[in-house]
Design an enzyme around this catalytic site. Structure first.
Site, PDB file in Angstrom:
ATOM      1  CG  ASP A  17     -59.997 -30.170 -11.376  1.00  0.00           C
ATOM      2  OD1 ASP A  17     -59.367 -30.744 -12.288  1.00  0.00           O
ATOM      3  OD2 ASP A  17     -59.437 -29.735 -10.349  1.00  0.00           O
TER       4      ASP A  17
ATOM      5  CB  SER B  98     -54.260 -31.719  -2.360  1.00  0.00           C
ATOM      6  OG  SER B  98     -54.417 -30.472  -2.920  1.00  0.00           O
TER       7      SER B  98
ATOM      8  CG  ASP C 192     -56.332 -30.205  -5.585  1.00  0.00           C
ATOM      9  OD1 ASP C 192     -57.241 -31.023  -5.802  1.00  0.00           O
ATOM     10  OD2 ASP C 192     -55.205 -30.300  -6.094  1.00  0.00           O
TER      11      ASP C 192
END
Ligand code: GLA
Length: 398
Positions: free
Chosen positions: A35, A126, A171
């Site tokens: 990401d 997370s 996240d």
């Protein structure tokens, strides 16, 4: 809302909370460590969350408390530079969120907040991003701000770098934009999300390795190091091909074989490993999305397995404990299993057909947890099945 929690808030702040935020944790089914290179990923929001009760104040002070045993509270003024607590302190996620809300949204009204999490902390699910998102949503509410959640997710990804980890945006995106019953295909540059329904007979099993991973602690340097290596590899390959210095991984991947050949010529060691991981993981995510959309769960599981192998071999972010956990789950009949989150400890995620969950639980208990002194991993909270949940909510308390 749990009356005991409300009573606890009253006890600590001598007034009732006005709202509660629920912000979910996540597992990423596939798309590990890409990401932050702007490449798409496929997470799922968990039905375990950070709960944050709050009430507005009339001044610009934030008083933050947590129900977690042994963790001290914090108090600070809203400002464009909010001093951080010591490395690894939980309140840094609240401080980073608050600083970003001052800088980006001009908030000046503070709050009293109490955190109580059903999401385990420091296990790779997370909880940190969920906490930062929850604190920001609370500040937005007490300052009467309307938020565009896509734009806000981007802001929160940057906000969290306050703790020193150069994270990507996965996240925060899934926490703010998830849809119940769905995985979320997240693309970056620009951020877009597409929910993909999960079949009803599929279970998402989460297993903690029993190794903690503090994103703002020891894992921080190792994580940032992977990001830097990947960026270095990208810059070397792009320059070898005569491409612009700001070429993205997405653009490089579109060059096909030429990029792979260039990488073989100019990269070695950990930069070569990073490059192999990033490029192959991007392909696996695309294939996994196609497999999920066509209901081909065997292919999806195989891609998850391959993702774990690459994270272990090429990026070196797994641990022997995670490798063993993954191997046991696969042998017991999981369709696929991989480390989730950043690695370096933390948790694994397995996709399991509903009628095989008991087998996978039994094997993990017997072969992984019991030898490590955990007789019943389910009641210990180390092993659970999650439903894909929706995005974070803010609710008024009556
Ligand atoms: C952490 C980061 C994410 C992502 C994962 C690895 O969870 O916060 O942005 O990079 O690690 O996929």
């Amino acid at each position: 809302m749990d009356p005991q929690l409300i009573a606890e808030f009253r006890r600590r702040f001598r007034a009732a909370p006005s709202h509660v935020v629920r912000a979910p944790g996540r597992v990423n089914l596939i798309g590990g460590h890409i990401d932050y290179h702007g490449l798409p990923v496929l997470p799922v929001a968990l039905d375990r969350d950070v709960r944050l009760l709050f009430r507005p104040r009339t001044d610009g002070v934030v008083r933050a408390q947590t129900c977690a045993a042994g963790l001290a509270g914090a108090s600070f003024e809203l400002a464009t530079r909010i001093p951080s607590a010591e490395l690894g302190d939980w309140s840094n996620y609240v401080r980073g969120a608050a600083q970003s809300m001052v800088l980006e949204r001009g908030v000046d009204r503070g709050l009293d907040l109490l955190v109580n999490s059903t999401l385990p902390m420091a296990v790779g699910l997370s909880s940190s991003s969920a906490l930062a998102v929850a604190a920001s949503l609370a500040l937005a509410r007490v300052n009467d701000l309307e938020l565009d959640r896509v734009e806000f997710a981007g802001q929160m990804a940057v906000a969290e770098r306050y703790v020193g980890t150069q994270g990507g945006g996965m996240d925060q995106a899934v926490c703010l934009l998830a849809l119940a019953g769905h995985a979320v295909y997240v693309e970056f540059l620009p951020l877009t999300v597409r929910p993909i329904a999960l079949p009803s007979d599929l279970r998402v099993v989460v297993a903690h390795s029993l190794e903690r991973v503090e994103k703002s602690g020891v894992a921080r340097a190792a994580y940032n190091d992977r990001r830097r290596n990947g960026e270095l590899a990208l810059a070397l390959v792009a320059s070898h091909l005569g491409l612009a210095p700001n070429t993205s991984y997405g653009e490089l991947i579109n060059q096909g074989d030429i990029a792979r050949q260039a990488a073989a010529q100019v990269l070695s060691g950990s930069a070569a490993g990073c490059f192999r991981h990033v490029v192959s993981e991007a392909r696996r995510v695309a294939e996994a999305v196609a497999a999920l959309e066509s209901g081909d769960l065997v292919t999806l599981g195989g891609l998850m397995d391959a993702s774990h192998e690459s994270l272990r071999e090429n990026l070196e972010v797994s641990t022997p404990a995670l490798d063993e956990l993954v191997a046991v789950a696969r042998r017991a009949g999981a369709l696929g299993c991989r480390l989730t989150g950043a690695g370096f400890g933390g948790s694994a995620v397995a996709l399991v057909a509903a009628d095989r969950v008991d087998d996978v639980y039994a094997a993990l208990a017997k072969e992984y947890y019991q030898p490590r002194g955990v007789a019943d991993p389910v009641s210990a909270g180390s092993l659970f099945t999650c439903r894909a949940s929706g995005a974070a909510t803010v609710e008024t308390l009556g």
